[in-house]
Design a protein around this motif. Structure first.
Motif, PDB file in Angstrom:
ATOM      1  N   PRO A   3      44.185 -18.461  34.049  1.00 46.99           N
ATOM      2  CA  PRO A   3      45.512 -18.776  33.522  1.00 46.99           C
ATOM      3  C   PRO A   3      46.352 -19.660  34.443  1.00 46.99           C
ATOM      4  O   PRO A   3      47.444 -20.095  34.064  1.00 46.99           O
ATOM      5  CB  PRO A   3      46.161 -17.391  33.367  1.00 46.99           C
ATOM      6  N   ASP A   4      45.843 -19.959  35.642  1.00 41.46           N
ATOM      7  CA  ASP A   4      46.596 -20.799  36.580  1.00 41.46           C
ATOM      8  C   ASP A   4      46.854 -22.174  35.974  1.00 41.46           C
ATOM      9  O   ASP A   4      45.954 -22.827  35.451  1.00 41.46           O
ATOM     10  CB  ASP A   4      45.820 -20.965  37.893  1.00 41.46           C
ATOM     11  N   GLY A   5      48.105 -22.613  36.030  1.00 34.56           N
ATOM     12  CA  GLY A   5      48.468 -23.930  35.535  1.00 34.56           C
ATOM     13  C   GLY A   5      48.956 -23.947  34.103  1.00 34.56           C
ATOM     14  O   GLY A   5      49.448 -24.965  33.631  1.00 34.56           O
ATOM     15  N   PHE A   6      48.827 -22.824  33.393  1.00 36.59           N
ATOM     16  CA  PHE A   6      49.281 -22.757  32.010  1.00 36.59           C
ATOM     17  C   PHE A   6      50.694 -22.182  31.956  1.00 36.59           C
ATOM     18  O   PHE A   6      50.954 -21.103  32.487  1.00 36.59           O
ATOM     19  CB  PHE A   6      48.346 -21.897  31.165  1.00 36.59           C
ATOM     20  N   ALA A   7      51.592 -22.899  31.291  1.00 33.62           N
ATOM     21  CA  ALA A   7      52.994 -22.473  31.234  1.00 33.62           C
ATOM     22  C   ALA A   7      53.358 -21.772  29.932  1.00 33.62           C
ATOM     23  O   ALA A   7      54.256 -20.943  29.903  1.00 33.62           O
ATOM     24  CB  ALA A   7      53.911 -23.690  31.436  1.00 33.62           C
ATOM     25  N   LYS A   8      52.668 -22.131  28.830  1.00 32.70           N
ATOM     26  CA  LYS A   8      53.073 -21.648  27.510  1.00 32.70           C
ATOM     27  C   LYS A   8      52.063 -20.728  26.834  1.00 32.70           C
ATOM     28  O   LYS A   8      52.454 -19.888  26.021  1.00 32.70           O
ATOM     29  CB  LYS A   8      53.339 -22.844  26.570  1.00 32.70           C
ATOM     30  N   LEU A   9      50.791 -20.877  27.126  1.00 29.65           N
ATOM     31  CA  LEU A   9      49.788 -20.128  26.374  1.00 29.65           C
ATOM     32  C   LEU A   9      49.702 -18.665  26.789  1.00 29.65           C
ATOM     33  O   LEU A   9      49.410 -17.792  25.969  1.00 29.65           O
ATOM     34  CB  LEU A   9      48.416 -20.802  26.506  1.00 29.65           C
ATOM     35  N   GLY A  10      49.955 -18.403  28.079  1.00 24.46           N
ATOM     36  CA  GLY A  10      50.082 -17.032  28.561  1.00 24.46           C
ATOM     37  C   GLY A  10      48.939 -16.125  28.164  1.00 24.46           C
ATOM     38  O   GLY A  10      47.760 -16.480  28.292  1.00 24.46           O
ATOM     39  N   ASN A  11      49.297 -14.934  27.639  1.00 28.18           N
ATOM     40  CA  ASN A  11      48.268 -13.941  27.324  1.00 28.18           C
ATOM     41  C   ASN A  11      47.445 -14.305  26.077  1.00 28.18           C
ATOM     42  O   ASN A  11      46.507 -13.604  25.735  1.00 28.18           O
ATOM     43  CB  ASN A  11      48.884 -12.547  27.173  1.00 28.18           C
ATOM     44  N   LEU A  56      45.723 -17.019  25.989  1.00 31.11           N
ATOM     45  CA  LEU A  56      44.689 -17.928  26.473  1.00 31.11           C
ATOM     46  C   LEU A  56      43.263 -17.458  26.164  1.00 31.11           C
ATOM     47  O   LEU A  56      42.454 -18.253  25.678  1.00 31.11           O
ATOM     48  CB  LEU A  56      44.863 -18.175  27.975  1.00 31.11           C
ATOM     49  N   PRO A  57      42.900 -16.179  26.396  1.00 29.11           N
ATOM     50  CA  PRO A  57      41.522 -15.760  26.088  1.00 29.11           C
ATOM     51  C   PRO A  57      41.160 -15.930  24.608  1.00 29.11           C
ATOM     52  O   PRO A  57      40.065 -16.407  24.292  1.00 29.11           O
ATOM     53  CB  PRO A  57      41.505 -14.280  26.504  1.00 29.11           C
ATOM     54  N   ALA A  58      42.073 -15.546  23.710  1.00 26.73           N
ATOM     55  CA  ALA A  58      41.799 -15.667  22.277  1.00 26.73           C
ATOM     56  C   ALA A  58      41.694 -17.132  21.872  1.00 26.73           C
ATOM     57  O   ALA A  58      40.819 -17.516  21.077  1.00 26.73           O
ATOM     58  CB  ALA A  58      42.893 -14.969  21.476  1.00 26.73           C
ATOM     59  N   LEU A  59      42.572 -17.975  22.408  1.00 29.17           N
ATOM     60  CA  LEU A  59      42.537 -19.401  22.089  1.00 29.17           C
ATOM     61  C   LEU A  59      41.266 -20.051  22.624  1.00 29.17           C
ATOM     62  O   LEU A  59      40.684 -20.932  21.969  1.00 29.17           O
ATOM     63  CB  LEU A  59      43.774 -20.094  22.662  1.00 29.17           C
ATOM     64  N   THR A  60      40.833 -19.631  23.793  1.00 28.98           N
ATOM     65  CA  THR A  60      39.590 -20.143  24.372  1.00 28.98           C
ATOM     66  C   THR A  60      38.410 -19.823  23.465  1.00 28.98           C
ATOM     67  O   THR A  60      37.543 -20.669  23.223  1.00 28.98           O
ATOM     68  CB  THR A  60      39.349 -19.550  25.773  1.00 28.98           C
ATOM     69  N   GLN A  61      38.372 -18.617  22.920  1.00 26.55           N
ATOM     70  CA  GLN A  61      37.285 -18.215  22.034  1.00 26.55           C
ATOM     71  C   GLN A  61      37.309 -19.016  20.732  1.00 26.55           C
ATOM     72  O   GLN A  61      36.263 -19.472  20.250  1.00 26.55           O
ATOM     73  CB  GLN A  61      37.369 -16.724  21.729  1.00 26.55           C
TER      74      GLN A  61
END
Length: 233
Positions: free
Chosen positions: A16-24, A26-31
């Motif tokens: 999550p380093d460097g992400f300002a808006k996606l937050g928690n 991020l894992p679901a969006l990555t999938q």
């Protein structure tokens, strides 16, 4: 049976380093992104997937000040912007590319991330949007992307592929884009619904036209890529 049904999908673990808006999210969006890439038959590295998500993050971060997109929910923006643009990649001809009316860099930034061997130029008359693209291109190290604030009529250059996602009229796109098209090049227009017979008829005298239906993962709206190449005299 889809590709990802046949064998387990490998989903990268993105810090999550460097992400300002996606937050928690991020894992679901990555999938979701990794699954869409598999469905489209694309081969992208974990670094490219991270770059796509970082672009999405910055798009949402900057949009309040720069009015980049009306879509502010991360999952919806991922599908309707990022994955929508990814769907054209298997169908794009090779060569240097000009994206006119690029807005926030769609599809120019997506193409530059996924095809680092291709030289891409993102063109828009909106200074703020080009400033955003310059910032995100620097952040992501996109040395193959050149953002330019200009109207197409005032821009010089010749390109093997000219794209657009924003033009309402296919006739208007062809009229302005063909000026910057290299001999033997292709115009590639992203459209929702397929052009009407009347639209195609008006262009068929000078252009060979291919209408390519697109299947965009998780998007149920109609999408097409219209490919035009000049007929030989």
């Amino acid at each position: 049976m889809t590709h990802f049904d046949q064998k387990p999908l490998s989903v990268p673990t993105i810090s999550p380093d460097g992400f300002a808006k996606l937050g928690n999210q991020l894992p679901a969006l990555t999938q979701i992104l990794a699954q869409a890439v598999a469905e489209l038959g694309l081969e992208l590295s974990d670094a490219q997937l991270r770059a796509l998500l970082l672009y999405l993050d910055q798009l949402l971060l900057w949009t309040k000040a720069y009015n980049l997109t009306a879509i502010t929910e991360p999952k919806e923006a991922l599908i309707k912007h990022i994955i929508d643009c990814l769907a054209i990649l298997p169908h794009l001809p090779k060569g240097s590319l000009l994206d006119i009316g690029t807005g926030a860099g769609l599809p120019a930034v997506i193409i530059a991330i996924c095809q680092p061997e291709r030289l891409c130029t993102a063109l828009d008359s909106n200074q703020k949007k080009i400033r955003f693209i310059k910032q995100v291109a620097s952040q992501l190290g996109l040395n193959n992307l050149t953002p330019i604030a200009s109207r197409i009529e005032a821009h010089d250059g010749s390109y093997e592929v000219v794209t657009s996602r924003a033009f309402a009229s296919l006739d208007d796109f062809v009229a302005v884009a063909s000026i910057r098209l290299a001999a033997g090049g292709y115009l590639s227009a992203m459209k929702g619904k397929a052009p009407t017979d009347e639209e195609l008829q008006s262009l068929s005298g000078a252009w060979d036209i291919k209408t390519i239906p697109l299947t965009v993962p998780r998007l149920h709206d109609s999408r097409h890529l219209i490919e035009l190449s000049a007929k030989n005299d």
